[in-house]
Write an enzyme that holds these catalytic residues in place. Structure first.
Site, PDB file in Angstrom:
ATOM      1  N   GLU A  45       0.859  -1.179   0.000  1.00  0.00           N
ATOM      2  CA  GLU A  45       0.000   0.000   0.000  1.00  0.00           C
ATOM      3  C   GLU A  45       0.894   1.226   0.000  1.00  0.00           C
ATOM      4  O   GLU A  45       1.980   1.219   0.610  1.00  0.00           O
ATOM      5  CB  GLU A  45      -0.891   0.017   1.250  1.00  0.00           C
ATOM      6  CG  GLU A  45      -1.723   1.306   1.337  1.00  0.00           C
ATOM      7  CD  GLU A  45      -2.857   1.235   2.343  1.00  0.00           C
ATOM      8  OE1 GLU A  45      -2.767   0.442   3.286  1.00  0.00           O
ATOM      9  OE2 GLU A  45      -3.833   1.990   2.173  1.00  0.00           O
ATOM     10  N   CYS A 239      -6.575   0.856   2.908  1.00  0.00           N
ATOM     11  CA  CYS A 239      -7.574   1.927   2.938  1.00  0.00           C
ATOM     12  C   CYS A 239      -7.560   2.785   1.678  1.00  0.00           C
ATOM     13  O   CYS A 239      -8.600   3.357   1.331  1.00  0.00           O
ATOM     14  CB  CYS A 239      -7.363   2.803   4.159  1.00  0.00           C
ATOM     15  SG  CYS A 239      -7.774   1.995   5.697  1.00  0.00           S
ATOM     16  N   ASN A 376     -12.227  -3.423   0.812  1.00  0.00           N
ATOM     17  CA  ASN A 376     -11.215  -3.593   1.859  1.00  0.00           C
ATOM     18  C   ASN A 376     -11.818  -3.158   3.185  1.00  0.00           C
ATOM     19  O   ASN A 376     -12.342  -2.047   3.278  1.00  0.00           O
ATOM     20  CB  ASN A 376      -9.997  -2.719   1.557  1.00  0.00           C
ATOM     21  CG  ASN A 376      -9.012  -2.691   2.724  1.00  0.00           C
ATOM     22  OD1 ASN A 376      -8.407  -3.710   3.049  1.00  0.00           O
ATOM     23  ND2 ASN A 376      -8.870  -1.532   3.370  1.00  0.00           N
ATOM     24  N   GLU A 377     -11.743  -4.014   4.170  1.00  0.00           N
ATOM     25  CA  GLU A 377     -12.216  -3.670   5.527  1.00  0.00           C
ATOM     26  C   GLU A 377     -13.594  -3.033   5.538  1.00  0.00           C
ATOM     27  O   GLU A 377     -13.824  -2.063   6.259  1.00  0.00           O
ATOM     28  CB  GLU A 377     -11.212  -2.736   6.214  1.00  0.00           C
ATOM     29  CG  GLU A 377      -9.948  -3.430   6.631  1.00  0.00           C
ATOM     30  CD  GLU A 377      -9.097  -2.650   7.616  1.00  0.00           C
ATOM     31  OE1 GLU A 377      -9.378  -1.467   7.855  1.00  0.00           O
ATOM     32  OE2 GLU A 377      -8.150  -3.235   8.145  1.00  0.00           O
TER      33      GLU A 377
HETATM   34  O1  AHR Z   1      -1.983  -1.359   6.756  1.00  0.00           O
HETATM   35  C1  AHR Z   1      -2.472  -0.122   7.133  1.00  0.00           C
HETATM   36  C2  AHR Z   1      -3.986  -0.063   7.112  1.00  0.00           C
HETATM   37  O2  AHR Z   1      -4.502  -0.926   8.060  1.00  0.00           O
HETATM   38  C3  AHR Z   1      -4.629  -0.493   5.835  1.00  0.00           C
HETATM   39  O3  AHR Z   1      -4.687   0.515   4.906  1.00  0.00           O
HETATM   40  C4  AHR Z   1      -5.995  -0.877   6.265  1.00  0.00           C
HETATM   41  O4  AHR Z   1      -6.579  -1.836   5.438  1.00  0.00           O
HETATM   42  C5  AHR Z   1      -5.814  -1.317   7.697  1.00  0.00           C
HETATM   43  O5  AHR Z   1      -6.709  -0.692   8.523  1.00  0.00           O
END
Ligand code: AHR
Length: 667
Positions: A45, A239, A376-377
């Site tokens: 990321e 995120c 994601n999440e």
């Molecule tokens: O790894 C950092 C963050 O942690 C990521 O962006 C997210 O998916 C998680 O909350």
């Protein structure tokens, strides 16, 4: 034999007396199910300056003058003006460098890079710029790499020039060769003293990128990835996939095609934490989906792109804000993004425009995409509602693509309990689980189980064997007491990972997170690989990942102690263990992690093996639990390998306190 005994004796002295002897039984006659090749992978990321300022080789920040403050990262002097009718419609800004009218007054722009630019003496750097002479004719641009911080008599580290001709926009390049190594260089572009010149997309890359690509990756960092031998490569987050709002979600279509025309996107990590605020942190998309796919291929990992499900970050918006999610009847453009992505990766260039773009970018052959993550999440009821039409349409057109859904941001709790059954109903192939937890969670202590429920190395022992597989997509031991990439956290991860290995029939992939961090620009820690502009170090967590990855074997073997899995149960003296067989090397590989503060004597009962065997013992140990690798001492804590000859039955082996052992025995 002599060697192993002397090693063991030394370790015993260092580690103190042992308690009782434990017998580990490994049945090598009964080879179990396969270990997925994707098992240990990487999660990427653009957080902590992981892409721009990190893995992506570009040294110029705000190269297209598109940051909201168009001159962020630049000093300007003389007659410099900003214009917005440039040649690239998605990046319309450029600058005009006009002569001052006085021979001693110069017009110049100077870029600071990302915390400076790291350059190495004697190496080549490719400068490039799009430029024109708006009134026709020719003009000269002088380029300097400078040290204006520690310079001696001369600021110049290296220089070059380009001759710009005509009123049409063209790309010009020059090679600069710095005369010495410097971590904080700046790049200066001097305007012609007599002729007005327009410049756009000012860029500087090392020539020696990973695999030599012009729009390439910083070599030492990409090599760290390659040396992990990852089975899967998840990108682009995290995120940032979701965006703080829908407009700032990651849109892969903006990240492909000519780099000059990839629009800038916000990076949420610029403002997420006010104690680590980086107002000039944006996503240039120079490292985009083509580069991600290409890198996956080059490091031998299955690509796993993750795309927006039409829901922006629920941490920032909650679950119900209507402007933060797309209603199901308006989702089609988002679904099309996924269908087009599959074509971009796998399609026939003669039949599909996205596949053609891939070919035009230099990769006519398909990338063989097999997985796609959607969301994601996410949590709450909107997520499954939105996910459903994605799944239906992807299944219909691409039945072989595996779909990864999510179980929210936590390893347990209401959302997790709600989402797993929903993922089963929807028919996701894998479910992404995230757990950033402390030592207790990774050890699965009774206290941790009371607080969190299912945790530790036996977490997956009880998972149903039918239905979606697990993708442990983000995890790391976050040490209590604010210790970060220290040895003990990595040891906890090693212990936990015996449980991944033992449950390789239900865990298809696992990726430690996050991957990268710039020492001057991090927002989140711990991280696997750290760097400044010239140096890097692999953390203890990195080495644990690597040890599992290169020793993952091909098939599971049963390993028990007193008939039970060795998963740190209260009567198991802090021991964790697992075993695999590797049919390619014909080796039995036994991993034992002693998390306790006492050395443990272990008798290894290898059922089905007799006689003398070549073997290797890999030892990952530090006497100091809070020690960590650093830029100054990158090799402070690294695995040591010893070659041995081993008799079976194996005599008593001592596993010192706080140690991760891997024993590889040729069958
Ligand atoms: O790894 C950092 C963050 O942690 C990521 O962006 C997210 O998916 C998680 O909350």
């Amino acid at each position: 034999m002599k060697k192993i005994f002397s090693v063991i004796a030394t370790m015993m002295v260092a580690a103190g007396m042992t308690a009782q002897t434990h017998t580990l039984d490994v049945n090598t006659t009964k080879v179990g199910g396969p270990i997925p090749s994707t098992m240990y992978g990487i999660f990427f990321e653009d957080i902590n300056y992981a892409a721009d300022g990190g893995l992506y080789g570009e040294l110029v920040k705000n190269r297209s003058f598109e940051f909201p403050n168009n001159f962020a990262g630049w000093d300007i002097s003389g007659k410099v003006t900003l214009k917005d009718d440039g040649p690239f419609n998605k990046n319309p800004h450029y600058v005009r460098l006009a002569p001052s009218g006085h021979s001693d007054k110069h017009t110049m722009i100077e870029n600071h890079g990302f915390f400076g630019m790291g350059v190495k003496g004697g190496e080549e750097y490719r400068f490039s710029v799009w430029a024109r002479v708006p009134n026709g004719g020719t003009a000269k641009l002088w380029i300097d790499l400078v040290d204006n911080a520690t310079m001696g008599d001369d600021q110049k580290l290296g220089n070059g020039s380009v001759e710009v001709s005509g009123a049409e926009w063209k790309k010009y390049t020059a090679i600069l060769k710095p005369n010495r190594t410097f971590a904080k260089a700046h790049l200066r572009v001097w305007g012609d003293s007599k002729v007005t010149t327009d410049v756009e997309h000012v860029s500087l890359f090392p020539v020696d990128t990973y695999k030599g690509h012009e729009n390439g990756m910083r070599k030492d960092l990409a090599e760290s990835l390659e040396q992990l031998h990852p089975g899967v490569f998840r990108f682009p987050g995290g995120c940032i996939v979701e965006g703080t709002d829908l407009a700032t979600r990651y849109q892969w279509k903006n990240s492909v095609g000519p780099v000059e025309n990839r629009p800038l996107n916000e990076n949420r990590w610029h403002y997420t934490f006010t104690h680590r605020y980086f107002p000039d942190y944006f996503q240039s998309y120079g490292l985009g989906f083509f580069e991600y796919f290409q890198l996956s291929e080059e490091i031998g990992a299955e690509p796993l792109p993750v795309v927006s499900v039409g829901l922006s970050c629920e941490f920032q918006n909650g679950s119900n804000r209507s402007d933060a999610h797309v209603p199901v009847d308006q989702l089609q453009p988002y679904i099309d993004d996924v269908l087009d992505l599959i074509e971009f990766a796998n399609g026939d260039p003669a039949k599909n425009m996205w596949a053609k773009l891939r070919a035009d970018m230099g990769h006519p052959a398909p990338f063989n995409l097999k997985y796609v993550g959607i969301g994601n999440e996410q949590w709450g009821e909107i997520y499954p509602e939105n996910l459903k039409p994605f799944v239906e349409q992807v299944r219909k057109k691409y039945p072989n693509i595996k779909i990864v859904g999510t179980s929210g941001p936590d390893s347990e709790g209401q959302q997790f309990e709600y989402l797993w059954p929903e993922m089963r109903k929807i028919g996701a192939d894998l479910v992404d689980e995230h757990f950033y937890r402390n030592e207790e969670w990774f050890l699965g202590t009774p206290e941790a189980k009371k607080r969190w429920g299912n945790c530790g190395a036996n977490r997956y022992d009880s998972y149903p064997r039918k239905g979606p597989k697990v993708f442990a997509g983000e995890y790391a031991c976050h040490g209590a007491g604010k210790k970060w990439n220290h040895f003990n956290a990595a040891l906890m991860e090693a212990a936990f990972m015996t449980g991944l290995e033992r449950n390789a029939d239900v865990v298809e992939m696992a990726t430690y997170a996050p991957l990268f961090a710039h020492v001057e620009g991090w927002q989140w820690r711990p991280d696997a690989i750290w760097y400044d502009n010239l140096r890097k170090f692999n953390s203890c967590a990195y080495y644990v990942q690597q040890l599992y990855s290169v020793n993952k074997g091909t098939n599971m073997l049963t390993l028990t102690m007193n008939g039970k899995p060795v998963a740190g149960n209260p009567d198991q003296d802090g021991l964790f263990a697992s075993a695999v067989y590797d049919k390619n090397s014909n080796e039995v590989i036994v991993k034992v992690v002693n998390t306790g503060d006492q050395a443990q004597e272990v008798v290894l009962n290898l059922k089905g093996m007799k006689g003398t065997h070549d073997a290797q013992l890999i030892v990952f140990h530090s006497d100091n639990l809070t020690a960590e690798n650093t830029l100054e001492e990158p090799g402070k804590i690294i695995p040591q390998t010893l070659s041995l000859t081993l008799e079976t039955p194996v005599p008593k082996v001592t596993v010192p306190a706080r140690t991760f052992h891997i024993l590889k025995i040729k069958k």
